[in-house]
Scaffold this motif. Structure first.
Motif, PDB file in Angstrom:
ATOM      1  N   ILE A 142       9.177 -20.825  -4.581  1.00  0.00           N
ATOM      2  CA  ILE A 142       7.899 -20.445  -3.962  1.00  0.00           C
ATOM      3  C   ILE A 142       7.068 -19.610  -4.925  1.00  0.00           C
ATOM      4  O   ILE A 142       5.848 -19.803  -5.060  1.00  0.00           O
ATOM      5  CB  ILE A 142       8.158 -19.682  -2.654  1.00  0.00           C
ATOM      6  N   LEU A 146       3.325 -20.520  -6.544  1.00  0.00           N
ATOM      7  CA  LEU A 146       2.136 -19.669  -6.449  1.00  0.00           C
ATOM      8  C   LEU A 146       1.541 -19.373  -7.823  1.00  0.00           C
ATOM      9  O   LEU A 146       0.319 -19.373  -7.993  1.00  0.00           O
ATOM     10  CB  LEU A 146       2.491 -18.365  -5.731  1.00  0.00           C
ATOM     11  N   LEU A 169      -2.409 -17.984   0.248  1.00  0.00           N
ATOM     12  CA  LEU A 169      -1.132 -18.693   0.346  1.00  0.00           C
ATOM     13  C   LEU A 169       0.010 -17.722   0.598  1.00  0.00           C
ATOM     14  O   LEU A 169       0.893 -17.979   1.422  1.00  0.00           O
ATOM     15  CB  LEU A 169      -0.872 -19.486  -0.929  1.00  0.00           C
ATOM     16  N   ASP A 172       0.003 -16.669   4.197  1.00  0.00           N
ATOM     17  CA  ASP A 172       0.594 -17.644   5.121  1.00  0.00           C
ATOM     18  C   ASP A 172       2.123 -17.595   5.079  1.00  0.00           C
ATOM     19  O   ASP A 172       2.785 -17.646   6.120  1.00  0.00           O
ATOM     20  CB  ASP A 172       0.118 -19.053   4.763  1.00  0.00           C
ATOM     21  N   VAL A 173       2.688 -17.489   3.869  1.00  0.00           N
ATOM     22  CA  VAL A 173       4.146 -17.455   3.726  1.00  0.00           C
ATOM     23  C   VAL A 173       4.723 -16.191   4.359  1.00  0.00           C
ATOM     24  O   VAL A 173       5.734 -16.236   5.078  1.00  0.00           O
ATOM     25  CB  VAL A 173       4.540 -17.547   2.243  1.00  0.00           C
ATOM     26  N   VAL A 199       2.338 -24.239   1.635  1.00  0.00           N
ATOM     27  CA  VAL A 199       1.585 -23.814   0.447  1.00  0.00           C
ATOM     28  C   VAL A 199       0.677 -24.952  -0.029  1.00  0.00           C
ATOM     29  O   VAL A 199      -0.511 -24.748  -0.306  1.00  0.00           O
ATOM     30  CB  VAL A 199       2.548 -23.380  -0.670  1.00  0.00           C
ATOM     31  N   SER A 202      -2.189 -25.622   2.721  1.00  0.00           N
ATOM     32  CA  SER A 202      -3.214 -24.581   2.742  1.00  0.00           C
ATOM     33  C   SER A 202      -4.061 -24.630   1.475  1.00  0.00           C
ATOM     34  O   SER A 202      -5.279 -24.403   1.516  1.00  0.00           O
ATOM     35  CB  SER A 202      -2.555 -23.204   2.896  1.00  0.00           C
ATOM     36  N   GLY A 276      -2.782 -21.240   7.906  1.00  0.00           N
ATOM     37  CA  GLY A 276      -3.364 -21.786   6.687  1.00  0.00           C
ATOM     38  C   GLY A 276      -4.831 -22.139   6.863  1.00  0.00           C
ATOM     39  O   GLY A 276      -5.649 -21.893   5.962  1.00  0.00           O
TER      40      GLY A 276
END
Length: 314
Positions: A142, A146, A169, A172-173, A199, A202, A276
């Protein structure tokens, strides 16, 4: 259906950007509080446990298998088809004072109540060290995603917009993980896959909005930054809502009818798509405005023509 969104005057989304920012900060703070105090309910993929592969002569119903395991004193088992509908892979959490062989025998006895033809084909133990490695690799995946997005959006647009995209992003996570922590929903490898899917989903919405923002900055001169973002979000709103609605139809179907195995996956997608869409409108745009993005940041660099600096001949 979306004719109401076709209006000459842009919707003033940025009027509520401060309120949305405060709301997001409160939600993120609550999520961090839950993550630090309650933690995550790690599944067998991360904690380790006993893996039993059982073969049947005929296909069996997974819910019936789970009921038998619960009756046999083996609650919380992960049951899924393995290869064919006649082969099952059963994963059990480690139990105190119970070795792997005893767990395997208990599983086989419960499965023979489902069907006398049940046969144990594999029995092994997965240690917690492997689970910790999977958790680290999932988090690293992840994080790398990003960072790659930050570089990509920074090269395609501008670093202020890239920072807003990555922040939305991460927002949201964090909120998705916070809800999983608060409700103590089991986190397995399918949740990591869902987070990476969120991810990408979004980011797609954010890129569409930022692309229109760049066009509006280059097309319009006498307007404020907030008005440019309002017009860009309004222009892409119908597309955003249609995409989100059609995606949610599939995700809701998975959530209601997908079964226990992908229930967490569908839950993460529901949360991620909802937040998102919200973060693409507010978090990414509001953060870019806070960093001071202006029209001149969106203009392409001017290339001097050869000989432009020379004096004309008399």
């Amino acid at each position: 259906m979306f004719e109401i969104l076709k209006t000459n005057a842009p919707i003033r989304f940025m009027r509520y950007s401060r309120a949305a920012t405060v709301l997001s900060l409160v939600l993120v703070a609550l999520c961090f509080f839950s993550l630090f105090t309650r933690g995550l309910n790690w599944g067998l993929d991360f904690t380790g446990g006993t893996v039993v592969e059982v073969a049947f002569e005929q296909a069996v119903v997974l819910d019936q298998v789970r009921d038998r395991l619960n009756e046999a004193g083996l609650p919380g088992a992960t049951v899924q088809n393995f290869g064919t509908s006649r082969d099952l892979l059963i994963r059990l959490a480690p139990q105190e004072n119970v070795d792997v062989q005893q767990q395997g025998e208990s599983v086989l006895a419960a499965m023979q109540q489902v069907s006398p033809s049940a046969e144990m084909k594999r029995l092994e133990f997965v240690g917690p060290a492997i689970g910790e490695e999977l958790a680290e690799q999932g988090g690293l995946a992840i994080l790398v995603a990003l960072l790659c997005i930050l570089v990509y959006v920074g090269m395609r647009f501008e670093w202020r917009l890239a920072s807003g995209a990555v922040l939305s992003l991460a927002h949201d996570v964090i909120i998705t993980l916070g809800v999983f922590s608060w409700l103590q929903i089991e986190v397995d490898l399918t949740i990591v896959a869902a987070l990476l899917t969120v991810v990408g989903y979004s980011l797609n919405d954010t890129i569409v909005v930022f692309d229109r923002v760049r066009e509006n900055f280059r097309r319009v001169r006498d307007t404020t930054t907030a008005q440019v973002f309002d017009e860009a979000i309004t222009d892409t709103l119908s597309r955003t809502l249609i995409t989100s609605a059609t995606t949610l139809v599939v995700v809701v179907a998975l959530f209601l009818k997908g079964g226990a195995l992908i229930h967490g996956f569908a839950t993460a997608l529901l949360l991620g798509i909802g937040f998102g869409t919200y973060s693409s409108i507010y978090i990414a745009s509001a953060w870019a405005m806070l960093l001071g993005v202006q029209r001149e940041h969106m203009l392409p660099p001017q290339v001097e023509k050869e000989g432009a600096d020379q004096e004309p001949l008399p």
